[in-house]
Design a protein around this motif. Structure first.
Motif, mmCIF file in Angstrom:
data_model
loop_
_atom_site.group_PDB
_atom_site.id
_atom_site.type_symbol
_atom_site.label_atom_id
_atom_site.label_comp_id
_atom_site.label_asym_id
_atom_site.label_seq_id
_atom_site.Cartn_x
_atom_site.Cartn_y
_atom_site.Cartn_z
ATOM 1 N N PHE A 219 34.319 -5.737 7.953
ATOM 2 C CA PHE A 219 33.493 -5.806 8.224
ATOM 3 C C PHE A 219 33.163 -6.494 8.397
ATOM 4 O O PHE A 219 32.753 -7.146 10.518
ATOM 5 C CB PHE A 219 32.341 -5.575 7.308
ATOM 6 N N LEU A 220 33.405 -8.022 7.609
ATOM 7 C CA LEU A 220 33.228 -9.294 8.131
ATOM 8 C C LEU A 220 34.603 -9.228 9.531
ATOM 9 O O LEU A 220 34.461 -10.356 10.094
ATOM 10 C CB LEU A 220 33.449 -10.428 6.875
ATOM 11 N N ASP A 221 35.600 -8.913 9.464
ATOM 12 C CA ASP A 221 36.670 -9.296 10.366
ATOM 13 C C ASP A 221 36.557 -8.951 11.641
ATOM 14 O O ASP A 221 36.581 -8.932 12.221
ATOM 15 C CB ASP A 221 37.773 -8.948 9.769
ATOM 16 N N LEU A 222 35.858 -7.305 11.714
ATOM 17 C CA LEU A 222 35.614 -6.197 13.254
ATOM 18 C C LEU A 222 34.519 -6.868 13.720
ATOM 19 O O LEU A 222 34.417 -6.573 14.649
ATOM 20 C CB LEU A 222 35.520 -4.978 12.399
ATOM 21 N N ALA A 223 34.013 -7.715 12.967
ATOM 22 C CA ALA A 223 32.468 -8.351 13.375
ATOM 23 C C ALA A 223 32.575 -9.710 14.552
ATOM 24 O O ALA A 223 32.042 -9.584 15.258
ATOM 25 C CB ALA A 223 31.790 -9.596 13.131
ATOM 26 N N ARG A 224 33.976 -10.244 14.103
ATOM 27 C CA ARG A 224 34.552 -11.361 15.082
ATOM 28 C C ARG A 224 35.005 -10.546 16.551
ATOM 29 O O ARG A 224 34.650 -10.993 17.266
ATOM 30 C CB ARG A 224 35.799 -12.016 14.317
ATOM 31 N N ASP A 225 35.279 -9.070 16.274
ATOM 32 C CA ASP A 225 35.883 -8.358 17.873
ATOM 33 C C ASP A 225 34.739 -8.252 18.925
ATOM 34 O O ASP A 225 33.693 -7.421 18.174
ATOM 35 C CB ASP A 225 36.303 -7.092 17.328
ATOM 36 N N GLU A 226 34.003 -8.715 19.606
ATOM 37 C CA GLU A 226 32.813 -8.877 19.978
ATOM 38 C C GLU A 226 33.258 -7.326 21.430
ATOM 39 O O GLU A 226 32.435 -6.874 21.557
ATOM 40 C CB GLU A 226 33.092 -9.513 21.810
ATOM 41 N N ARG A 227 34.293 -6.348 21.241
ATOM 42 C CA ARG A 227 34.133 -5.153 21.451
ATOM 43 C C ARG A 227 33.258 -3.919 20.953
ATOM 44 O O ARG A 227 32.808 -3.697 21.665
ATOM 45 C CB ARG A 227 35.919 -4.310 22.103
ATOM 46 N N PHE A 228 33.099 -4.358 19.603
ATOM 47 C CA PHE A 228 32.616 -4.114 18.713
ATOM 48 C C PHE A 228 30.496 -4.396 18.635
ATOM 49 O O PHE A 228 30.362 -5.131 18.744
ATOM 50 C CB PHE A 228 33.666 -3.325 16.833
ATOM 51 N N LYS A 229 29.822 -3.371 18.672
ATOM 52 C CA LYS A 229 29.034 -2.940 18.380
ATOM 53 C C LYS A 229 28.591 -2.399 16.817
ATOM 54 O O LYS A 229 27.998 -3.044 16.378
ATOM 55 C CB LYS A 229 27.980 -2.013 18.919
ATOM 56 N N TYR A 230 28.923 -1.664 16.038
ATOM 57 C CA TYR A 230 28.631 -0.813 14.783
ATOM 58 C C TYR A 230 30.139 -0.193 13.798
ATOM 59 O O TYR A 230 31.200 -0.561 14.852
ATOM 60 C CB TYR A 230 28.017 0.235 14.871
ATOM 61 N N VAL A 231 29.821 -0.632 13.121
ATOM 62 C CA VAL A 231 30.511 0.203 11.637
ATOM 63 C C VAL A 231 30.067 0.817 10.833
ATOM 64 O O VAL A 231 29.258 0.416 10.571
ATOM 65 C CB VAL A 231 31.470 -1.309 10.930
ATOM 66 N N GLN A 232 30.519 2.012 11.425
ATOM 67 C CA GLN A 232 30.438 3.107 10.398
ATOM 68 C C GLN A 232 31.615 3.052 9.165
ATOM 69 O O GLN A 232 32.278 3.935 9.252
ATOM 70 C CB GLN A 232 30.032 4.570 10.823
ATOM 71 N N ILE A 233 30.569 2.165 7.805
ATOM 72 C CA ILE A 233 31.779 3.062 6.810
ATOM 73 C C ILE A 233 31.356 4.552 5.911
ATOM 74 O O ILE A 233 29.752 4.240 5.639
ATOM 75 C CB ILE A 233 31.293 1.641 5.824
ATOM 76 N N PHE A 234 32.343 5.203 5.867
ATOM 77 C CA PHE A 234 31.737 6.321 4.947
ATOM 78 C C PHE A 234 32.834 6.881 3.663
ATOM 79 O O PHE A 234 33.826 6.564 3.952
ATOM 80 C CB PHE A 234 31.733 7.570 6.310
ATOM 81 N N LYS A 235 32.522 7.798 3.160
ATOM 82 C CA LYS A 235 33.264 8.777 2.796
ATOM 83 C C LYS A 235 33.103 10.413 2.903
ATOM 84 O O LYS A 235 31.702 11.118 2.945
ATOM 85 C CB LYS A 235 33.074 8.526 1.307
ATOM 86 N N ASN A 236 33.671 11.121 2.699
ATOM 87 C CA ASN A 236 34.045 12.180 2.360
ATOM 88 C C ASN A 236 35.068 13.107 1.302
ATOM 89 O O ASN A 236 36.131 13.297 1.111
ATOM 90 C CB ASN A 236 34.444 13.331 3.591
ATOM 91 N N TYR A 237 34.271 13.446 0.641
ATOM 92 C CA TYR A 237 34.887 14.272 -0.941
ATOM 93 C C TYR A 237 34.817 15.561 -0.726
ATOM 94 O O TYR A 237 33.958 16.051 -0.375
ATOM 95 C CB TYR A 237 34.333 13.678 -2.067
#
Ligand SMILES: [Zn+2]
Ligand SMILES: [Zn+2]
Ligand SMILES: [Zn+2]
Length: 343
Positions: free
Chosen positions: A135-153
């Motif tokens: 999350f913190l690494d992708l936050a540095r990329d100004e192209r992105f606004k949101y990170v959805q973390i999820f799981k499907n089991y």
């Protein structure tokens, strides 16, 4: 290249994952059908996945070899592509963004174990640490606004699944509608009451106790008052915070413990159902972009994890109206889950 297309009537974005669709077989990678021997997520099979992005591993072991405890790799069938600039275009009245984003898989154990409820809390906490790192690494990329973390089991339709515990993340160049609705709702409540709606919910639910599923160090689990799905359960940090990546090391362990407890209760009490969970947290706040919902976000929004057992099918009425019909009262669901033995 996949595309993000905006519905011109209600403003909802969808991902048209063209390349995935062209490979119908690729959409259903099911190593468990071939058994553990063919599982690309087991230790010793590092060569079967794309190169790792991040891992927590034994000191002295090299990337993409044995010796890891949790490992993050790009999805083999990504919904969005990491390379490229984001371009917004209009096609007549339609808005389209090229499908730039990140789609990663967090492999939560080197062993062939499928349900996170069967991992110990320390192992689950290592997975949470991976979420935070990425999350913190992708936050540095100004192209992105949101990170959805999820799981499907498991699979609601009974198809074979990979049989190996993992979560996923998708970074998107827009803030998804569902997130915006929550952010706006939380801000509206704050503007009026000058309090966080989630903190108020925790306070009220703790007082009445009817919908509390579990309470422990750091976290509380609730059946939400207006549950959409039977046995829907939210895990919230008791301490206010809008951004999950600020979580202390101690709280990662407590969250791991709570996830294990709740998923374990679903497993024991509801016959090991398929489930999904999603982590809702504040979007990236790049200084360049400004949106109204950021002004008080530190105070008005409260990150949380929503767990949905897949016990019912969404059908015509839900699609048609956005209304959900929940066949069991959350008070009943909470009472049942409270009494079910956890792991
Ligand atoms: Zn495996
Ligand atoms: Zn709060
Ligand atoms: Zn939420």
């Amino acid at each position: 290249m996949p595309e993000l297309r905006r519905d011109p009537i209600i403003g909802r974005w969808v991902i048209i994952a063209v390349e995935r669709a062209r490979r119908p077989k690729g959409m259903r990678i099911s190593p468990s059908a071939a058994g553990e021997k063919e599982c690309p997520f087991c230790e010793g099979k590092e060569g079967m996945t794309p190169q790792e992005i991040f891992a927590i591993r034994r000191e002295g072991t090299a990337a993409n070899t044995r010796g890891w405890q949790v490992r993050v790799v790009p999805s083999r069938t990504p919904f969005l592509k990491i390379e490229g600039e984001i371009t917004h275009r209009g096609k007549g009245l339609y808005d389209v963004i090229n499908g730039v984003g990140a789609h990663e898989v967090i492999v939560e154990t080197p062993q062939h174990i499928e349900n996170i409820a069967d991992l110990d809390e320390v192992q689950i906490a290592k997975g949470i640490t991976c979420w935070i790192h990425r999350f913190l690494d992708l936050a540095r990329d100004e192209r992105f606004k949101y990170v959805q973390i999820f799981k499907n089991y498991g699979s609601p339709s009974g198809e074979a699944t990979t049989g190996h515990a993992r979560s996923q993340l998708i970074a998107t160049p827009i803030t998804p509608k569902r997130i915006k609705e929550e952010l706006r709702g939380a801000k509206r409540y704050f503007d009026y009451h000058e309090r966080c709606v989630f903190c108020d919910i925790i306070r009220q639910e703790t007082e009445t106790d009817k919908r509390v599923v579990a309470e422990a160090d750091g976290f509380i689990a609730l059946a939400p008052y207006a549950s959409r799905f039977p046995f829907e359960t939210w895990i919230l940090p008791k301490e206010h915070g809008c951004d999950f990546s600020h979580m202390s090391v101690e709280n990662r362990l407590y969250l791991g413990r709570m996830i294990k407890k709740i998923i374990g209760k679903l497993k024991n009490g509801l016959d090991d159902p398929p489930y999904s969970f999603v982590l809702h947290t504040a979007p990236f706040r790049h200084p360049k972009a400004k949106a109204g919902y950021w002004k008080t976000i530190e105070d008005d929004y409260h990150w949380h994890l929503e767990i949905i057992p897949r016990l019912t099918h969404t059908a015509g009425f839900e699609w048609g109206t956005g209304f959900y019909i929940c066949p069991i009262a959350p008070e009943e669901a909470a009472r049942y889950l409270r009494e079910v033995e956890g792991p």
